[in-house]
Every structure is written in structure tokens, then in C-alpha cells.
Scaffold this active site. Structure first.
Site: not given
Ligand code: PBG
Ligand code: ZN
Length: 321
Positions: A122, A191, A201, A213, A229, A244
Site C-alpha cells: 500500500c 481497517k 485483491r 499487510r 486507531e 472494515k
Molecule cells: C486497498 C483496499 C483493499 C480493500 C479496499 N481498499 C484491499 C486490501 O487492503 O488489501 C478491500 C475491499 C474489499 O475487500 O471489498 N488498500
Molecule cells: Zn492498499
């Protein structure tokens, strides 16, 4: 309790409702696509070419969906993710054409580098004491640059999702310095390092070449850390916080409402895929399970729900009225 559960009185005491006004549809725009490309693990979802995307957005607006969350898949990836802030990059172009064609659609852009780096992480990678990892502060500069390029193209809300320390402050400062004081920030504040992002992905072509990650996203075991956070992002100036994934993490939706900020919950690709797979087998009733999942996200305290079911749900909400 059953006195109020009768057919006549029950609707009178219903506490929560799903409204189309709360729904956000995630969409993928792919620089290499000529036609909408179906995403195998997300039946009913596509990677759109720039033109097809505008049509899809128009369709969602007609159904009453007020907002979209845009992800870009560039033709070229590199370690510095330079396509992510290219003024004529795929997302920047898409934002301009959507704004021109569907001006009353709220455009939210995902601000991250994982679709744009060749290693799939990222941000910028540097080699530290434990091997290659995200370089926090160099990646912050990149996020700031991406966010400003999205704002310049016309995004209403930018949504930094990289889980770097200081990402909201960096993006807010950069937006303000560039004159985009009205561009709002929806922070992917809460997140988790979830296995439920698997289908995404594939959809966004953002799988990583090494590692995972877990050095930047939150450990799913940690609730108090997730609250902290979120609090930091609120203090840094986020306008909207986000939890999320949604369904497994509703305790956090309830926990972070205390800051007084609007809360978004993101029903992610894996949640979508699980419901679609079981429904496809005829094992569950798709419409009922989807509507229950959205209602329960609402009940937990979400103001906005980001869901791949947005278009379908809008139709089902209309049927019930
Ligand atoms: C990017 C991002 C991700 C998602 C949203 N923005 C993937 C990740 O963090 O690997 C996931 C969204 C989904 O699974 O619907 N950082
Ligand atoms: Zn990302």
C-alpha cells in the site's frame, strides 16, 4: 414481548431501517479493459472500462444510490506507484467524466497505492531490520500526492486506506495547502488485516508479491487498539470514520460512534462472495440475507454502508415500499 410483535403493531415499533440514501457502491475502473470484465469471485461485479463506468454510475444514480467509491486499475505498475497521482491516470479521468455526466453522484476515491505498485503493497517499500516493509513517512508523501490529484479531478471525498500512521493529518494538510479545503476525508480508520479481502485483491489486481499487510492493518484480535486507531484519525481531522470489514466487526461500529463523527461500515468483497456463493447454491435466500446483513450493520450504528449489493438493495428497498 409478543403484544408488540403482532402484524399491526410491529411496524410501529421497528427501530432501524435501511435507506437508499445511506448506500455507497464500490466500483472498479480498469485502464486495460475494453468491455466490462466480470470478476469471477464476485458474481455481478465488473471491472469497467472508463466509458462503461459512466453508464454504470448513471444506472446506480437512477436507482437512487447517492454515492460511489472508486478503485482504479492502471495499465502500468511500478515501485513508486506513479500512475496513482498521474493527472490523466485512470481514476482522475474517471472522476472527471462521472462529474460531467452525473453531477449529483457523490464521488469517493480510494487513496492507496496497492493497485499501482508492482509489489502490491500500500505504499513505498524500504528494507528495515525485519526485511522489506512499508516506509511510513515516505508513503505519507505519496498518499498526500494521490489525494490532491483526486481532489483536483473533482472527487468530493477522498478515502485514504493505507493504514499508515499519520495518514489523515498528511492528507488533510496537503488538501488544505492545495486549496481543497472543502474536500472531505473518509478515513479507513478501523481497517483490519482481514482474510475477507481475498476476492477484492483479484478484482483490483492488488495482491502482494511478498509478506502480507499485517505490519500496517489492525490485528483482528484487537478491539481496544482499533478504538485507539480510530480516535487518532478523528483527532487528525477525519470527517467520516470507517470500520472494515463490517459484519464480523460490528462491535467496533458501536464502539467508535462516541466521537460524534459519521460512521461508515464497509461490507467487503469476502462478505459479498460468501453470500453470493451460498445463494448461488440455493442454500440461503439472497435478498433476505443481504437485507438482514445491511439492517444489522445499521443497527450497530453505521450511518453509511459501503456494499457491492448497493444496486440490488436499492431495487429491493423499492419493492418493499
Ligand atoms: C486497498 C483496499 C483493499 C480493500 C479496499 N481498499 C484491499 C486490501 O487492503 O488489501 C478491500 C475491499 C474489499 O475487500 O471489498 N488498500
Ligand atoms: Zn492498499
Amino acid at each position: 414481548m409478543r403484544r408488540l410483535r403482532g402484524r399491526l403493531l410491529q411496524p410501529l415499533v421497528q427501530e432501524n431501517f435501511i435507506s437508499k440514501a445511506d448506500l455507497v457502491a464500490p466500483l472498479f475502473v480498469d485502464e486495460t479493459a475494453d468491455n466490462p470484465l466480470p470478476i469471477a469471485s464476485m458474481p455481478g461485479q465488473f471491472r469497467y472500462p472508463a466509458g462503461g463506468l459512466v453508464q454504470a454510475v448513471q444506472g446506480l444514480r437512477v436507482k437512487g444510490i447517492p454515492a460511489i467509491l472508486l478503485f482504479g486499475i492502471p495499465a502500468h505498475k511500478n515501485p513508486g506507484a506513479t500512475e496513482a497521482f498521474n493527472p490523466s491516470g485512470i481514476v482522475q479521468q474517471a472522476v472527471r467524466s462521472i462529474k460531467a455526466a452525473v453531477p449529483d453522484m457523490v464521488i469517493i476515491t480510494d487513496v492507496c497505492a496497492c493497485e499501482y505498485t508492482d509489489h502490491g503493497h500500500c505504499g513505498i517499500i524500504a528494507t528495515g531490520p525485519h526485511g522489506p516493509d512499508l516506509d511510513n513517512d515516505r508513503s505519507l508523501e505519496l498518499m498526500a500526492e494521490i489525494a490532491v490529484s483526486h481532489a483536483r479531478a473533482g472527487a468530493d471525498i477522498v478515502a485514504p486506506s493505507c493504514m499508515l500512521d499519520g495518514m489523515v493529518a498528511a492528507v488533510r494538510t496537503a488538501l488544505d495547502d492545495a486549496g481543497y479545503t472543502d474536500t472531505a476525508i473518509m478515513s479507513y480508520s478501523t481497517k483490519f488485516d482481514s482474510a475477507l479481502y481475498g476476492p477484492f485483491r483479484e478484482a483490483a489486481d492488488s495482491g502482494f508479491a511478498f509478506g502480507d499487510r499485517s505490519t500496517y492493518q489492525i490485528n483482528p484480535a484487537n478491539g481496544r487498539e482499533a478504538v485507539r486507531e480510530s480516535e487518532l484519525d478523528a483527532l487528525e481531522g477525519a470527517d467520516i470514520l470507517m470500520v472494515k470489514p463490517a459484519g464480523f466487526y460490528l462491535d467496533l461500529v458501536a464502539a467508535i460512534r462516541g466521537y460524534g463523527l459519521p460512521i461508515a461500515a464497509y461490507q467487503v468483497s469476502g462478505e459479498y462472495a460468501m453470500i453470493k456463493a451460498a445463494a448461488g447454491q440455493g442454500w440461503i435466500n439472497e435478498k433476505k440475507v443481504v437485507m438482514e446483513s445491511l439492517l444489522c450493520i445499521k443497527r450497530a450504528g453505521a450511518d453509511l454502508i459501503i456494499t457491492y449489493f448497493a444496486g440490488d438493495a436499492a431495487g429491493w428497498i423499492d419493492e418493499e415500499q
